[in-house]
Design a protein around this motif. Structure first.
Motif, PDB file in Angstrom:
ATOM      1  N   ALA A 105       0.839  -1.207   0.000  1.00 34.80           N
ATOM      2  CA  ALA A 105       0.000   0.000   0.000  1.00 34.80           C
ATOM      3  C   ALA A 105       0.870   1.253   0.000  1.00 34.80           C
ATOM      4  O   ALA A 105       2.003   1.245   0.489  1.00 34.80           O
ATOM      5  CB  ALA A 105      -0.905  -0.005   1.226  1.00 34.80           C
ATOM      6  N   THR A 106       0.331   2.315  -0.532  1.00 37.02           N
ATOM      7  CA  THR A 106       1.071   3.585  -0.579  1.00 37.02           C
ATOM      8  C   THR A 106       0.309   4.689   0.154  1.00 37.02           C
ATOM      9  O   THR A 106       0.602   5.872  -0.029  1.00 37.02           O
ATOM     10  CB  THR A 106       1.344   4.009  -2.035  1.00 37.02           C
ATOM     11  OG1 THR A 106       0.100   4.086  -2.736  1.00 37.02           O
ATOM     12  CG2 THR A 106       2.265   3.037  -2.726  1.00 37.02           C
ATOM     13  N   ASP A 107      -0.665   4.302   0.974  1.00 36.76           N
ATOM     14  CA  ASP A 107      -1.439   5.304   1.710  1.00 36.76           C
ATOM     15  C   ASP A 107      -1.257   5.192   3.214  1.00 36.76           C
ATOM     16  O   ASP A 107      -1.987   5.817   3.972  1.00 36.76           O
ATOM     17  CB  ASP A 107      -2.930   5.185   1.365  1.00 36.76           C
ATOM     18  CG  ASP A 107      -3.510   3.839   1.764  1.00 36.76           C
ATOM     19  OD1 ASP A 107      -2.722   2.917   2.071  1.00 36.76           O
ATOM     20  OD2 ASP A 107      -4.751   3.707   1.770  1.00 36.76           O
ATOM     21  N   LYS A 108      -0.284   4.393   3.634  1.00 35.06           N
ATOM     22  CA  LYS A 108      -0.096   4.250   5.076  1.00 35.06           C
ATOM     23  C   LYS A 108       1.337   3.858   5.402  1.00 35.06           C
ATOM     24  O   LYS A 108       2.038   3.257   4.560  1.00 35.06           O
ATOM     25  CB  LYS A 108      -1.073   3.232   5.658  1.00 35.06           C
ATOM     26  CG  LYS A 108      -1.095   1.896   4.954  1.00 35.06           C
ATOM     27  CD  LYS A 108      -2.160   0.950   5.536  1.00 35.06           C
ATOM     28  CE  LYS A 108      -3.559   1.388   5.267  1.00 35.06           C
ATOM     29  NZ  LYS A 108      -4.277   0.633   4.236  1.00 35.06           N
ATOM     30  N   THR A 133       5.284   5.803   3.374  1.00 34.48           N
ATOM     31  CA  THR A 133       4.143   5.296   2.615  1.00 34.48           C
ATOM     32  C   THR A 133       4.580   4.549   1.353  1.00 34.48           C
ATOM     33  O   THR A 133       3.735   4.100   0.580  1.00 34.48           O
ATOM     34  CB  THR A 133       3.205   6.460   2.209  1.00 34.48           C
ATOM     35  OG1 THR A 133       3.959   7.415   1.462  1.00 34.48           O
ATOM     36  CG2 THR A 133       2.591   7.127   3.433  1.00 34.48           C
TER      37      THR A 133
ATOM     38  N   THR B  37     -13.773   2.856   1.785  1.00 34.56           N
ATOM     39  CA  THR B  37     -13.435   3.934   0.851  1.00 34.56           C
ATOM     40  C   THR B  37     -13.935   5.291   1.320  1.00 34.56           C
ATOM     41  O   THR B  37     -13.575   6.309   0.745  1.00 34.56           O
ATOM     42  CB  THR B  37     -14.013   3.621  -0.542  1.00 34.56           C
ATOM     43  OG1 THR B  37     -15.428   3.423  -0.422  1.00 34.56           O
ATOM     44  CG2 THR B  37     -13.384   2.373  -1.129  1.00 34.56           C
ATOM     45  N   ASN B 124      -1.308   8.738   8.792  1.00 39.20           N
ATOM     46  CA  ASN B 124      -1.005   7.541   7.996  1.00 39.20           C
ATOM     47  C   ASN B 124      -0.663   6.307   8.824  1.00 39.20           C
ATOM     48  O   ASN B 124      -0.174   5.313   8.286  1.00 39.20           O
ATOM     49  CB  ASN B 124       0.138   7.787   6.997  1.00 39.20           C
ATOM     50  CG  ASN B 124      -0.223   8.783   5.933  1.00 39.20           C
ATOM     51  OD1 ASN B 124      -1.361   8.831   5.480  1.00 39.20           O
ATOM     52  ND2 ASN B 124       0.740   9.616   5.534  1.00 39.20           N
ATOM     53  N   GLY B 186      -9.322   3.677   3.842  1.00 39.15           N
ATOM     54  CA  GLY B 186      -8.015   3.025   3.866  1.00 39.15           C
ATOM     55  C   GLY B 186      -7.993   1.813   4.778  1.00 39.15           C
ATOM     56  O   GLY B 186      -7.082   0.988   4.684  1.00 39.15           O
TER      57      GLY B 186
END
Lengths: 162, 196
Positions: A105-108, A133, B37, B124, B186
């Motif tokens: 993943a690239t959002d966390k 991320t 989402t 994040n 997420g």
């Protein structure tokens, strides 16, 4: 249809001593990675780094029991620890399993859930965070200035998602 | 299907741009994944026969809540939409970076499966969770176990816990929610079956 998974991606058994083991060009088609290691190497305190990042930014929280004094530490280091308190042994297998969650993943940030144990030393549960991320494409297991010795094994699995 | 929650059956992988994984022979299989989402109050994983071929279930989660003013929120799990006092909430062993504690909570209306990061946690950062549900279709009460953890700028946690649903019914659904807040975009819930 269900998807068979827990897919073996790579498996290494050391035939001679090595300072580190690296899995590179890791496929991005899975959601989680599971790293299963059994190491030998007296005095080694393995650390794990991602994507060749050795900055002092990896966050670690561990909980450890050694038979008499349960303890917990939080620390920042140049990699993810697998245990602050258990080191490798020349003769006794030191086992650790790392769940690298949402590695692609690239959002966390990347969170890693770890269990490690050596019967003569103790047991540990640990959560680590790589504050990035970026998707993980390389995993390096380093002996932290002490070599892993012959017979140490390192296996990497991919866990599919959707 | 909620427009705020997208659920993919295992054969939907290619729709996501992923190629199907390697052909693992085996007894551990992906059943489905639910991706949040947009903010939702809960995520429900539904059986509909898909869990029948399996003896045990494992759920792998990365999730975060929007609970205002908090770094973390309790993470709740219920079975079969049962909101009665039919659960033993937890026994746990946890470390917070300074000490290890063990504790328990008794009869309750849900199981706690660790904690979620919340609105005041580091950006994040999602909590991670691996939950095992053994013999989900059996005619005994259902014991669960969880490995949960996260590191935020403060209030980190690693936790082992176990809960109980005092019912002999097989599982038809599993509901996840934050105790005080909602689940944010997420968050991801993947359920796997283990053959027996």
């Amino acid at each position: 249809m269900p998807t068979p998974t827990y897919t073996p991606l790579a498996n290494i058994t050391l035939g001679s001593s090595a300072a580190s083991v690296t899995f590179s060009s890791i496929s991005q088609v899975y959601r989680d990675l599971v790293l299963v290691c059994q190491i030998f190497g007296a005095g080694s305190y393995p650390i794990i780094t991602f994507n060749s990042d050795t900055s002092n930014t990896y966050q670690n929280v561990q909980m450890h029991g050694n038979g008499s004094d349960p303890n917990s530490q939080v620390f920042t280091f140049t990699g993810l620890g697998v245990s602050q308190s258990i080191g490798g042994s020349a003769t006794e297998p030191f086992l650790f399993t790392n769940n690298i969650m949402d590695y692609s993943a690239t959002d966390k940030h990347k969170t890693v859930l770890t269990r490690s144990n050596r019967a003569g030393s103790g047991v540990t549960a640990l959560v680590g965070r790589w504050p990035s991320t970026s998707a993980v494409n390389t995993v390096k297991i380093d002996g932290n200035f002490v070599n892993f010795t012959s017979g140490s094994t390192f296996a990497l699995y991919g866990i599919a998602s959707a | 299907m909620s427009p705020l929650l997208t659920t993919f059956a295992a054969d939907g992988i290619s729709a996501f741009g992923f190629s199907r994984g390697g052909a693992a022979a085996g007894s551990y299989e992906l059943i489905s994944t639910s991706l949040v989402t947009s903010t939702v109050s809960s995520v429900v994983l539904t059986n509909s026969g898909a869990w029948t071929p399996y003896k045990h279930l494992q759920i792998r989660i990365t999730a975060r809540a929007d609970t205002a003013g908090s770094i973390a929120d309790n993470f709740m799990m219920r079975f079969n939409a049962d909101t009665g006092s039919n659960y033993f909430r937890e026994h746990y062993l946890k470390g917070n970076g300074s000490s290890v504690t063990s504790g328990s909570e008794g009869t309750s209306t849900s199981i706690f499966v660790g904690s979620l990061t919340a609105a005041n946690a580091t950006t994040n950062v999602f909590a991670s969770n691996i939950i095992d549900i053994l013999d989900h279709a059996g005619t005994k009460n259902k014991t669960t176990r969880s490995l949960n953890g996260y590191h935020s700028a403060s209030f980190p946690q690693i936790k082992l816990s176990s809960g109980l649903w005092m019912s002999t019914a097989g599982l038809s659904s599993i509901t996840f929610s934050a105790q005080s807040g909602n689940l944010v975009s997420g968050s991801r819930f993947s359920i796997y079956g283990i053959k027996g």
